[in-house]
Design a protein around this motif. Sequence first.
Motif, mmCIF file in Angstrom:
data_model
loop_
_atom_site.group_PDB
_atom_site.id
_atom_site.type_symbol
_atom_site.label_atom_id
_atom_site.label_comp_id
_atom_site.label_asym_id
_atom_site.label_seq_id
_atom_site.Cartn_x
_atom_site.Cartn_y
_atom_site.Cartn_z
ATOM 1 N N ALA A 68 -18.588 1.351 -1.198
ATOM 2 C CA ALA A 68 -18.529 2.566 -2.024
ATOM 3 C C ALA A 68 -19.917 3.188 -2.152
ATOM 4 C CB ALA A 68 -17.954 2.247 -3.392
ATOM 5 N N ALA A 69 -20.939 2.355 -2.320
ATOM 6 C CA ALA A 69 -22.309 2.865 -2.433
ATOM 7 C C ALA A 69 -22.737 3.536 -1.134
ATOM 8 C CB ALA A 69 -23.261 1.726 -2.795
ATOM 9 N N ARG A 70 -22.373 2.940 0.013
ATOM 10 C CA ARG A 70 -22.721 3.551 1.311
ATOM 11 C C ARG A 70 -21.993 4.878 1.499
ATOM 12 N NH1 ARG A 70 -21.694 -1.852 3.354
ATOM 13 N NH2 ARG A 70 -23.657 -3.028 3.451
ATOM 14 N N LEU A 71 -20.725 4.927 1.072
ATOM 15 C CA LEU A 71 -19.970 6.176 1.195
ATOM 16 C C LEU A 71 -20.587 7.274 0.332
ATOM 17 C CD1 LEU A 71 -16.338 4.759 1.222
ATOM 18 C CD2 LEU A 71 -17.364 6.177 3.017
ATOM 19 N N ARG A 72 -21.035 6.929 -0.860
ATOM 20 C CA ARG A 72 -21.676 7.928 -1.714
ATOM 21 C C ARG A 72 -22.997 8.409 -1.109
ATOM 22 N NH1 ARG A 72 -20.420 3.907 -6.493
ATOM 23 N NH2 ARG A 72 -18.250 4.563 -6.992
ATOM 24 N N ALA A 124 -27.602 22.221 2.128
ATOM 25 C CA ALA A 124 -28.285 22.433 0.858
ATOM 26 C C ALA A 124 -29.116 21.220 0.464
ATOM 27 C CB ALA A 124 -27.261 22.743 -0.230
ATOM 28 N N SER A 125 -30.227 21.477 -0.176
ATOM 29 C CA SER A 125 -31.056 20.394 -0.716
ATOM 30 C C SER A 125 -31.893 20.949 -1.856
ATOM 31 C CB SER A 125 -31.976 19.810 0.370
ATOM 32 O OG SER A 125 -32.833 20.822 0.882
ATOM 33 N N GLY A 126 -32.292 20.081 -2.772
ATOM 34 C CA GLY A 126 -33.167 20.487 -3.862
ATOM 35 C C GLY A 126 -32.585 21.588 -4.709
ATOM 36 N N SER A 127 -33.329 22.703 -4.823
ATOM 37 C CA SER A 127 -32.897 23.805 -5.688
ATOM 38 C C SER A 127 -31.616 24.448 -5.176
ATOM 39 C CB SER A 127 -34.004 24.855 -5.782
ATOM 40 O OG SER A 127 -34.301 25.380 -4.494
ATOM 41 N N ALA A 128 -31.380 24.394 -3.858
ATOM 42 C CA ALA A 128 -30.155 24.975 -3.303
ATOM 43 C C ALA A 128 -28.923 24.224 -3.808
ATOM 44 C CB ALA A 128 -30.199 24.958 -1.780
ATOM 45 N N VAL A 129 -29.035 22.900 -4.000
ATOM 46 C CA VAL A 129 -27.931 22.115 -4.550
ATOM 47 C C VAL A 129 -27.663 22.541 -5.987
ATOM 48 C CG1 VAL A 129 -27.194 19.808 -5.238
ATOM 49 C CG2 VAL A 129 -28.293 20.149 -3.017
ATOM 50 N N ALA A 130 -28.726 22.663 -6.782
ATOM 51 C CA ALA A 130 -28.566 23.075 -8.176
ATOM 52 C C ALA A 130 -27.929 24.460 -8.266
ATOM 53 C CB ALA A 130 -29.925 23.067 -8.875
ATOM 54 N N LEU A 187 -23.957 15.160 -0.780
ATOM 55 C CA LEU A 187 -23.629 16.427 -1.425
ATOM 56 C C LEU A 187 -22.340 16.300 -2.242
ATOM 57 C CD1 LEU A 187 -24.501 18.934 1.449
ATOM 58 C CD2 LEU A 187 -25.834 18.444 -0.620
ATOM 59 N N ASP A 188 -21.378 15.571 -1.704
ATOM 60 C CA ASP A 188 -20.152 15.323 -2.473
ATOM 61 C C ASP A 188 -20.449 14.535 -3.744
ATOM 62 O OD1 ASP A 188 -18.486 16.684 -0.790
ATOM 63 O OD2 ASP A 188 -17.244 14.967 -0.245
ATOM 64 N N TRP A 189 -21.348 13.578 -3.639
ATOM 65 C CA TRP A 189 -21.694 12.772 -4.805
ATOM 66 C C TRP A 189 -22.377 13.629 -5.870
ATOM 67 C CZ3 TRP A 189 -20.259 9.000 -7.517
ATOM 68 C CH2 TRP A 189 -21.105 8.263 -8.341
ATOM 69 N N ALA A 190 -23.257 14.545 -5.440
ATOM 70 C CA ALA A 190 -23.903 15.447 -6.393
ATOM 71 C C ALA A 190 -22.859 16.348 -7.057
ATOM 72 C CB ALA A 190 -24.957 16.294 -5.676
ATOM 73 N N LEU A 191 -21.914 16.848 -6.285
ATOM 74 C CA LEU A 191 -20.852 17.689 -6.827
ATOM 75 C C LEU A 191 -19.997 16.906 -7.813
ATOM 76 C CD1 LEU A 191 -19.257 20.434 -6.575
ATOM 77 C CD2 LEU A 191 -17.888 19.293 -4.813
ATOM 78 N N TYR A 192 -19.609 15.702 -7.428
ATOM 79 C CA TYR A 192 -18.733 14.895 -8.269
ATOM 80 C C TYR A 192 -19.404 14.517 -9.591
ATOM 81 C CZ TYR A 192 -15.816 11.106 -9.941
ATOM 82 O OH TYR A 192 -15.028 10.303 -10.735
ATOM 83 N N THR A 193 -20.637 14.052 -9.541
ATOM 84 C CA THR A 193 -21.303 13.613 -10.773
ATOM 85 C C THR A 193 -21.523 14.799 -11.714
ATOM 86 O OG1 THR A 193 -23.457 13.777 -9.655
ATOM 87 C CG2 THR A 193 -22.416 11.609 -9.738
ATOM 88 N N HIS A 194 -21.847 15.948 -11.163
ATOM 89 C CA HIS A 194 -22.041 17.144 -11.995
ATOM 90 C C HIS A 194 -20.738 17.544 -12.682
ATOM 91 C CE1 HIS A 194 -23.923 21.000 -13.102
ATOM 92 N NE2 HIS A 194 -22.721 21.517 -12.874
ATOM 93 N N LEU A 195 -19.649 17.600 -11.935
ATOM 94 C CA LEU A 195 -18.370 18.023 -12.497
ATOM 95 C C LEU A 195 -17.758 16.945 -13.393
ATOM 96 C CD1 LEU A 195 -16.933 19.846 -9.362
ATOM 97 C CD2 LEU A 195 -17.903 20.869 -11.428
#
Length: 394
Positions: free
Chosen positions: A266-270, A201-207, A275-283
């Motif tokens: 931690a920054a490199r892992l994010r 997923a990328s862009g609109s697919a992530v949203a 995609l995990d980072w996008a999920l985590y920040t959203h939730l």
Amino acid sequence: MQLPSPRWRLSALGAALGVCVTIGFAVQLLRGPFQRRFPPRPPRPPPCQPHTHLVFLKTHKTGGSSVVNLLHRFGETRGLRFALPHRYQFGYPNTFRAERVKGYSPGGTPFDIICHHMRFNLTEVQKVMPNDSFYFSIVRDPGTLGESAFAYYRAVAPAFRRAPSLAAFLASPERFYQPGARGNHYARNLQWFDFGLPPSASGSAVASALASVERVFALVLLAEHFDESLVLLRDALCWPEDAVAAFAHNGRLAEAAGPRVSPAQAARLRAWNGLDWALYTHLNRSFWRRAEAFGAARLRREVARLRQRRDGLARRCLRGGGPLPARAIADGRLRPFQPPGRAQIAGYALRTGLPPADAERCARLATPELQYKDILDRRQFGAAAGNGSVPPAG
């Protein structure tokens, strides 16, 4: 004695009636203002009913085993029916299918709770669970989850196994990572994978994917704020406070966990787990909006009560008052599974001399996930159930 004349009696009666009319008129005049100042008390809302139809998506290395323990205990004490895997996972890492549930038959009676590892598939879960089920899960910052996954899944993820250290892996992850290789889902965007979201997923697919998670899951807990999460969960489920007092399960010993990741790591892992980072920040944002609605002061009070209750249970139940290395736990029913590799998973041993009722309660609080699953399996399917082989990594 001379009696009053009839005319006098009529005058007195008229005066009395006049007083009554005057008082009644005054009450009518005052009634409106008094009603406005003292409105009728609204009826008390009916007490909420505890949720007993529960879908918990247990994600990896997020604290989900601790949540599963409280679900096991809640369901067992109330005689609820668990959707159990034939062994210990629902065909993971394959996508969940209803036939993976032991005892499932199309059109049969739905189960009450499903809470073991799966790769989420809503359509198939709905075949197993009632329509009014409460869906929830838990996520963790990939900046720390990645280090935990590296330690725990070193033996089963080729990308991790090939790297001499986490630092070496983070310096050039593409050098070690091969997409599609069996076990490499543990090495990148593991939470996104567990939620069953599209891998590229990328862009609109992530949203769109994030919006679908919000629609399905009524609450997603945060591993970093576990106690706050349990308070909000208890409130959402209308459960008693004791139901969410739980010991931490499937965690590493402090001395075996090694140094924490640096801010740069931690920054490199994010970045690697974008995609995990996008999920985590959203939730994360959704979680704190819910916490704000609950009330900050109320949340602090209930968290303090939860911690006091858990500390009291630890003093009452546990030898040493806390987690121990597996080698120090003589009772195999309480000794946690140790994955291949360097991770050393802590467990609990009970104090000696506990009264029978306390011993039973304390044992359930301390029982690891795999052994508890076998207990439930035997309760639902008989004495011969619950001897499936333990997975190489859970």
